[in-house]
Design a protein around this motif. Sequence first.
Motif, mmCIF file in Angstrom:
data_model
loop_
_atom_site.group_PDB
_atom_site.id
_atom_site.type_symbol
_atom_site.label_atom_id
_atom_site.label_comp_id
_atom_site.label_asym_id
_atom_site.label_seq_id
_atom_site.Cartn_x
_atom_site.Cartn_y
_atom_site.Cartn_z
ATOM 1 N N GLY A 104 0.820 -1.205 0.000
ATOM 2 C CA GLY A 104 0.000 0.000 0.000
ATOM 3 C C GLY A 104 0.855 1.257 0.000
ATOM 4 O O GLY A 104 2.043 1.237 0.356
ATOM 5 N N PRO A 105 0.258 2.364 -0.402
ATOM 6 C CA PRO A 105 1.024 3.604 -0.528
ATOM 7 C C PRO A 105 1.561 4.146 0.797
ATOM 8 O O PRO A 105 2.554 4.888 0.803
ATOM 9 N N ASP A 106 0.945 3.764 1.910
ATOM 10 C CA ASP A 106 1.407 4.280 3.196
ATOM 11 C C ASP A 106 2.219 3.267 4.000
ATOM 12 O O ASP A 106 2.607 3.543 5.129
ATOM 13 N N SER A 107 2.450 2.073 3.433
ATOM 14 C CA SER A 107 3.273 1.100 4.164
ATOM 15 C C SER A 107 4.717 1.584 4.165
ATOM 16 O O SER A 107 5.170 2.270 3.263
ATOM 17 N N GLU A 108 5.412 1.222 5.218
ATOM 18 C CA GLU A 108 6.808 1.666 5.367
ATOM 19 C C GLU A 108 7.719 0.437 5.372
ATOM 20 O O GLU A 108 7.574 -0.440 6.211
ATOM 21 N N TRP A 109 8.644 0.379 4.422
ATOM 22 C CA TRP A 109 9.571 -0.740 4.318
ATOM 23 C C TRP A 109 10.871 -0.344 5.017
ATOM 24 O O TRP A 109 11.477 0.672 4.678
ATOM 25 N N ILE A 110 11.312 -1.171 5.968
ATOM 26 C CA ILE A 110 12.517 -0.888 6.771
ATOM 27 C C ILE A 110 13.623 -1.850 6.346
ATOM 28 O O ILE A 110 13.431 -3.068 6.340
ATOM 29 N N TYR A 111 14.773 -1.304 5.999
ATOM 30 C CA TYR A 111 15.929 -2.086 5.553
ATOM 31 C C TYR A 111 17.048 -1.958 6.579
ATOM 32 O O TYR A 111 17.197 -0.926 7.232
ATOM 33 N N ASN A 112 17.884 -3.022 6.687
ATOM 34 C CA ASN A 112 19.061 -2.924 7.560
ATOM 35 C C ASN A 112 20.192 -2.239 6.801
ATOM 36 O O ASN A 112 20.051 -1.888 5.625
ATOM 37 N N SER A 113 21.320 -2.067 7.460
ATOM 38 C CA SER A 113 22.442 -1.337 6.847
ATOM 39 C C SER A 113 23.001 -2.062 5.626
ATOM 40 O O SER A 113 23.625 -1.438 4.767
ATOM 41 N N GLY A 114 22.744 -3.372 5.511
ATOM 42 C CA GLY A 114 23.205 -4.124 4.342
ATOM 43 C C GLY A 114 22.223 -4.081 3.186
ATOM 44 O O GLY A 114 22.458 -4.697 2.153
ATOM 45 N N GLY A 115 21.113 -3.384 3.358
ATOM 46 C CA GLY A 115 20.140 -3.249 2.286
ATOM 47 C C GLY A 115 19.083 -4.345 2.249
ATOM 48 O O GLY A 115 18.289 -4.397 1.319
ATOM 49 N N ALA A 116 19.065 -5.226 3.266
ATOM 50 C CA ALA A 116 18.070 -6.303 3.308
ATOM 51 C C ALA A 116 16.803 -5.818 4.012
ATOM 52 O O ALA A 116 16.873 -5.130 5.035
ATOM 53 N N LEU A 117 15.671 -6.185 3.460
ATOM 54 C CA LEU A 117 14.395 -5.831 4.061
ATOM 55 C C LEU A 117 14.226 -6.611 5.356
ATOM 56 O O LEU A 117 14.363 -7.829 5.383
ATOM 57 N N VAL A 118 13.918 -5.912 6.460
ATOM 58 C CA VAL A 118 13.762 -6.584 7.746
ATOM 59 C C VAL A 118 12.369 -6.430 8.343
ATOM 60 O O VAL A 118 11.959 -7.220 9.181
ATOM 61 N N LYS A 119 11.641 -5.403 7.896
ATOM 62 C CA LYS A 119 10.320 -5.180 8.486
ATOM 63 C C LYS A 119 9.499 -4.287 7.568
ATOM 64 O O LYS A 119 10.022 -3.399 6.904
ATOM 65 N N VAL A 120 8.182 -4.550 7.554
ATOM 66 C CA VAL A 120 7.245 -3.677 6.858
ATOM 67 C C VAL A 120 6.218 -3.226 7.889
ATOM 68 O O VAL A 120 5.674 -4.042 8.630
ATOM 69 N N ILE A 121 5.971 -1.925 7.951
ATOM 70 C CA ILE A 121 4.991 -1.373 8.881
ATOM 71 C C ILE A 121 3.746 -0.983 8.089
ATOM 72 O O ILE A 121 3.828 -0.250 7.108
ATOM 73 N N THR A 122 2.609 -1.534 8.510
ATOM 74 C CA THR A 122 1.326 -1.227 7.879
ATOM 75 C C THR A 122 0.393 -0.640 8.925
ATOM 76 O O THR A 122 0.603 -0.834 10.120
ATOM 77 N N GLU A 123 -0.643 0.033 8.499
ATOM 78 C CA GLU A 123 -1.575 0.684 9.417
ATOM 79 C C GLU A 123 -2.947 0.020 9.367
ATOM 80 O O GLU A 123 -3.365 -0.489 8.326
ATOM 81 N N SER A 124 -3.669 0.064 10.484
ATOM 82 C CA SER A 124 -5.076 -0.324 10.520
ATOM 83 C C SER A 124 -5.905 0.907 10.183
ATOM 84 O O SER A 124 -5.521 2.024 10.510
ATOM 85 N N PHE A 125 -7.034 0.686 9.521
ATOM 86 C CA PHE A 125 -7.891 1.816 9.155
ATOM 87 C C PHE A 125 -9.315 1.315 8.937
ATOM 88 O O PHE A 125 -9.554 0.114 8.880
ATOM 89 N N ASN A 126 -10.240 2.248 8.838
ATOM 90 C CA ASN A 126 -11.616 1.909 8.467
ATOM 91 C C ASN A 126 -11.679 1.846 6.958
ATOM 92 O O ASN A 126 -11.397 2.834 6.276
ATOM 93 N N GLY A 127 -12.014 0.674 6.443
ATOM 94 C CA GLY A 127 -12.042 0.462 5.005
ATOM 95 C C GLY A 127 -13.299 1.000 4.357
ATOM 96 O O GLY A 127 -14.136 1.645 4.999
ATOM 97 N N GLY A 128 -13.425 0.701 3.076
ATOM 98 C CA GLY A 128 -14.569 1.158 2.304
ATOM 99 C C GLY A 128 -15.848 0.445 2.704
ATOM 100 O O GLY A 128 -15.830 -0.635 3.291
ATOM 101 N N ASN A 129 -16.958 1.046 2.392
ATOM 102 C CA ASN A 129 -18.254 0.463 2.704
ATOM 103 C C ASN A 129 -18.469 -0.812 1.889
ATOM 104 O O ASN A 129 -18.035 -0.909 0.750
ATOM 105 N N VAL A 130 -19.139 -1.780 2.499
ATOM 106 C CA VAL A 130 -19.369 -3.070 1.860
ATOM 107 C C VAL A 130 -20.864 -3.372 1.898
ATOM 108 O O VAL A 130 -21.516 -3.220 2.932
ATOM 109 N N LYS A 131 -21.402 -3.791 0.764
ATOM 110 C CA LYS A 131 -22.806 -4.206 0.692
ATOM 111 C C LYS A 131 -22.838 -5.633 0.165
ATOM 112 O O LYS A 131 -22.310 -5.924 -0.904
ATOM 113 N N VAL A 132 -23.446 -6.520 0.947
ATOM 114 C CA VAL A 132 -23.559 -7.926 0.574
ATOM 115 C C VAL A 132 -25.043 -8.292 0.556
ATOM 116 O O VAL A 132 -25.782 -7.968 1.494
#
Length: 179
Positions: A104-132
């Motif tokens: 997602g556009p607001d996720s944050e990718w965290i890399y270590n000093s060697g350039g390896a991905l170590v963590k991704v931070i995502t957020e909780s939010f109220n999503g779009g309306n759903v009709k079933v």
Amino acid sequence: GADNIVKPKVAAIWDVSDWLTVRASYEETIIVPVIGTNPSRSLQRVDGGEYVTIETPVPTSLDPEQSDNWNIGVIAKPMEGLLLGADYYSLDLDGPFSTESINGPDSEWIYNSGGALVKVITESFNGGNVKVEGVDLRAEYNWDTDFGAAQVGMNGNVTLAYDIDNQGVKYDALGKYNS
């Protein structure tokens, strides 16, 4: 105060005859988010590579989910031992809880000093309306045998609509999301 919420529910049932019953209901619901005191963490394989930690911080701005639900249905007993039922339902969910995709556009990718991905931070939010919308179906037949009571039956659901409206961007999710 703001902590006191009353949501209505109305239900009715009418025995039209000794073999036909009609029922209907309407309710408004609210679900308050359960907010922990620590971020949630999981492991996920990213881009076909290594597993990395996916962290979702404690949410600070989640509103309650709200829903307007109604149904109408019939129960028929056209002959001894046979029961048939059909219920049409509509669920209109406003602001369901969701977690941002790791891409997602607001996720944050965290890399270590060697350039390896170590963590991704995502957020909780109220999503779009759903009709079933859909139909629940039921059929069963009961009879007595020399060995006791026997029963055969089936239950099923046909989803007629699964629509998502995320801030004016509408998406037909019927056939997706396990619907």
